[in-house]
Design a protein around this motif. Structure first.
Motif, PDB file in Angstrom:
ATOM      1  N   VAL A  65     -47.642  13.963  21.509  1.00 50.95           N
ATOM      2  CA  VAL A  65     -47.364  13.910  22.941  1.00 50.95           C
ATOM      3  C   VAL A  65     -46.782  15.242  23.419  1.00 50.95           C
ATOM      4  CG1 VAL A  65     -45.886  12.841  24.702  1.00 50.95           C
ATOM      5  CG2 VAL A  65     -47.128  11.407  23.073  1.00 50.95           C
ATOM      6  N   ASN A  66     -45.836  15.786  22.652  1.00 48.20           N
ATOM      7  CA  ASN A  66     -45.256  17.086  22.999  1.00 48.20           C
ATOM      8  C   ASN A  66     -46.314  18.181  23.017  1.00 48.20           C
ATOM      9  OD1 ASN A  66     -42.098  17.416  23.169  1.00 48.20           O
ATOM     10  ND2 ASN A  66     -42.492  15.723  21.773  1.00 48.20           N
ATOM     11  N   VAL A 105     -49.620  17.933  23.422  1.00 45.18           N
ATOM     12  CA  VAL A 105     -50.566  17.767  24.528  1.00 45.18           C
ATOM     13  C   VAL A 105     -49.894  18.110  25.857  1.00 45.18           C
ATOM     14  CG1 VAL A 105     -51.976  16.095  25.793  1.00 45.18           C
ATOM     15  CG2 VAL A 105     -52.025  16.135  23.289  1.00 45.18           C
ATOM     16  N   HIS A 106     -48.632  17.757  26.001  1.00 45.61           N
ATOM     17  CA  HIS A 106     -47.889  18.125  27.209  1.00 45.61           C
ATOM     18  C   HIS A 106     -47.877  19.652  27.383  1.00 45.61           C
ATOM     19  CE1 HIS A 106     -44.748  18.465  30.204  1.00 45.61           C
ATOM     20  NE2 HIS A 106     -44.066  19.232  29.373  1.00 45.61           N
ATOM     21  N   GLU A 107     -47.544  20.364  26.307  1.00 50.44           N
ATOM     22  CA  GLU A 107     -47.526  21.825  26.370  1.00 50.44           C
ATOM     23  C   GLU A 107     -48.913  22.374  26.692  1.00 50.44           C
ATOM     24  OE1 GLU A 107     -45.746  23.338  22.773  1.00 50.44           O
ATOM     25  OE2 GLU A 107     -43.935  22.136  23.085  1.00 50.44           O
ATOM     26  N   TYR A 108     -49.953  21.782  26.106  1.00 49.08           N
ATOM     27  CA  TYR A 108     -51.327  22.199  26.357  1.00 49.08           C
ATOM     28  C   TYR A 108     -51.693  22.016  27.831  1.00 49.08           C
ATOM     29  CZ  TYR A 108     -56.441  22.030  26.221  1.00 49.08           C
ATOM     30  OH  TYR A 108     -57.772  22.237  26.472  1.00 49.08           O
ATOM     31  N   VAL A 109     -51.363  20.855  28.390  1.00 44.40           N
ATOM     32  CA  VAL A 109     -51.678  20.574  29.787  1.00 44.40           C
ATOM     33  C   VAL A 109     -50.937  21.539  30.708  1.00 44.40           C
ATOM     34  CG1 VAL A 109     -51.417  18.852  31.636  1.00 44.40           C
ATOM     35  CG2 VAL A 109     -52.334  18.173  29.408  1.00 44.40           C
ATOM     36  N   LYS A 110     -49.662  21.796  30.416  1.00 48.57           N
ATOM     37  CA  LYS A 110     -48.892  22.738  31.236  1.00 48.57           C
ATOM     38  C   LYS A 110     -49.517  24.136  31.178  1.00 48.57           C
ATOM     39  CE  LYS A 110     -45.482  21.822  33.105  1.00 48.57           C
ATOM     40  NZ  LYS A 110     -45.286  21.419  34.497  1.00 48.57           N
ATOM     41  N   GLU A 142     -52.640  24.179  33.328  1.00 49.64           N
ATOM     42  CA  GLU A 142     -52.281  24.259  34.742  1.00 49.64           C
ATOM     43  C   GLU A 142     -51.854  25.674  35.115  1.00 49.64           C
ATOM     44  OE1 GLU A 142     -49.228  21.281  35.013  1.00 49.64           O
ATOM     45  OE2 GLU A 142     -50.665  19.630  35.163  1.00 49.64           O
TER      46      GLU A 142
END
Length: 86
Positions: free
Chosen positions: A61-62, A64-69, A72
Protein backbone atom coordinates in the motif's frame (compact mmCIF):
# COMPACT_ATOMS: atom_id res chain seq x y z
CA UNK A 1 8.26 -10.24 -20.70
CA UNK A 2 10.51 -9.07 -23.49
CA UNK A 3 13.18 -10.97 -25.37
CA UNK A 4 15.86 -9.65 -22.99
CA UNK A 5 17.96 -12.14 -21.12
CA UNK A 6 16.39 -12.99 -17.77
CA UNK A 7 18.23 -12.48 -14.53
CA UNK A 8 17.67 -14.84 -11.60
CA UNK A 9 18.78 -13.81 -8.13
CA UNK A 10 17.93 -14.84 -4.58
CA UNK A 11 17.37 -11.98 -2.16
CA UNK A 12 16.45 -11.77 1.49
CA UNK A 13 13.44 -9.69 2.43
CA UNK A 14 12.34 -9.45 6.05
CA UNK A 15 14.15 -12.65 6.98
CA UNK A 16 12.85 -14.76 4.09
CA UNK A 17 14.63 -15.76 0.89
CA UNK A 18 12.96 -15.10 -2.46
CA UNK A 19 14.15 -15.93 -5.95
CA UNK A 20 13.44 -13.03 -8.27
CA UNK A 21 13.45 -13.48 -12.04
CA UNK A 22 13.40 -10.45 -14.32
CA UNK A 23 15.09 -8.59 -17.10
CA UNK A 24 16.73 -5.97 -14.89
CA UNK A 25 20.32 -6.17 -13.66
CA UNK A 26 21.16 -8.03 -10.46
CA UNK A 27 22.16 -4.76 -8.83
CA UNK A 28 18.77 -3.24 -9.68
CA UNK A 29 16.91 -6.25 -8.27
CA UNK A 30 19.04 -6.13 -5.11
CA UNK A 31 18.30 -2.42 -4.69
CA UNK A 32 14.55 -2.98 -5.08
CA UNK A 33 14.65 -5.89 -2.63
CA UNK A 34 16.54 -3.74 -0.12
CA UNK A 35 13.98 -0.96 -0.40
CA UNK A 36 11.16 -3.45 0.20
CA UNK A 37 13.07 -4.99 3.13
CA UNK A 38 13.73 -1.55 4.63
CA UNK A 39 10.06 -0.55 4.36
CA UNK A 40 8.88 -3.86 5.83
CA UNK A 41 11.27 -3.50 8.76
CA UNK A 42 10.17 0.10 9.31
CA UNK A 43 6.51 -0.98 9.44
CA UNK A 44 7.36 -3.95 11.64
CA UNK A 45 9.18 -1.77 14.19
CA UNK A 46 6.24 0.64 14.37
CA UNK A 47 3.70 -2.21 14.59
CA UNK A 48 5.42 -5.20 16.25
CA UNK A 49 2.20 -7.24 16.61
CA UNK A 50 1.56 -7.42 12.85
CA UNK A 51 2.15 -10.73 11.08
CA UNK A 52 4.19 -11.03 7.88
CA UNK A 53 1.15 -10.89 5.58
CA UNK A 54 -0.12 -7.65 7.08
CA UNK A 55 3.35 -6.13 6.96
CA UNK A 56 3.62 -7.11 3.30
CA UNK A 57 0.21 -5.62 2.46
CA UNK A 58 1.03 -2.36 4.26
CA UNK A 59 4.35 -2.25 2.40
CA UNK A 60 2.52 -2.70 -0.90
CA UNK A 61 0.00 0.00 0.00
CA UNK A 62 2.84 2.39 0.87
CA UNK A 63 4.69 1.60 -2.37
CA UNK A 64 1.60 2.10 -4.55
CA UNK A 65 0.76 5.32 -2.71
CA UNK A 66 4.25 6.67 -3.45
CA UNK A 67 3.92 5.53 -7.08
CA UNK A 68 0.57 7.28 -7.52
CA UNK A 69 1.90 10.49 -5.95
CA UNK A 70 4.89 10.41 -8.32
CA UNK A 71 2.59 9.86 -11.31
CA UNK A 72 0.49 12.85 -10.26
CA UNK A 73 3.61 14.97 -9.83
CA UNK A 74 4.91 13.89 -13.23
CA UNK A 75 1.60 14.80 -14.90
CA UNK A 76 1.68 18.21 -13.22
CA UNK A 77 5.25 18.78 -14.40
CA UNK A 78 4.29 17.74 -17.94
CA UNK A 79 1.45 20.28 -17.92
CA UNK A 80 3.81 22.99 -16.70
CA UNK A 81 6.35 22.08 -19.38
CA UNK A 82 3.67 22.20 -22.09
CA UNK A 83 2.57 25.62 -20.86
CA UNK A 84 6.14 26.88 -21.08
CA UNK A 85 6.52 25.49 -24.61
CA UNK A 86 3.29 27.15 -25.83
Amino acid sequence: MSDKEKTRITVEIHGHHYTIVGTESKSHIRMVAKLVDDKMREISVKNPVLDLNKIAVLTAVNAVHEYVKLQEEMEQLKKQLNQIKD
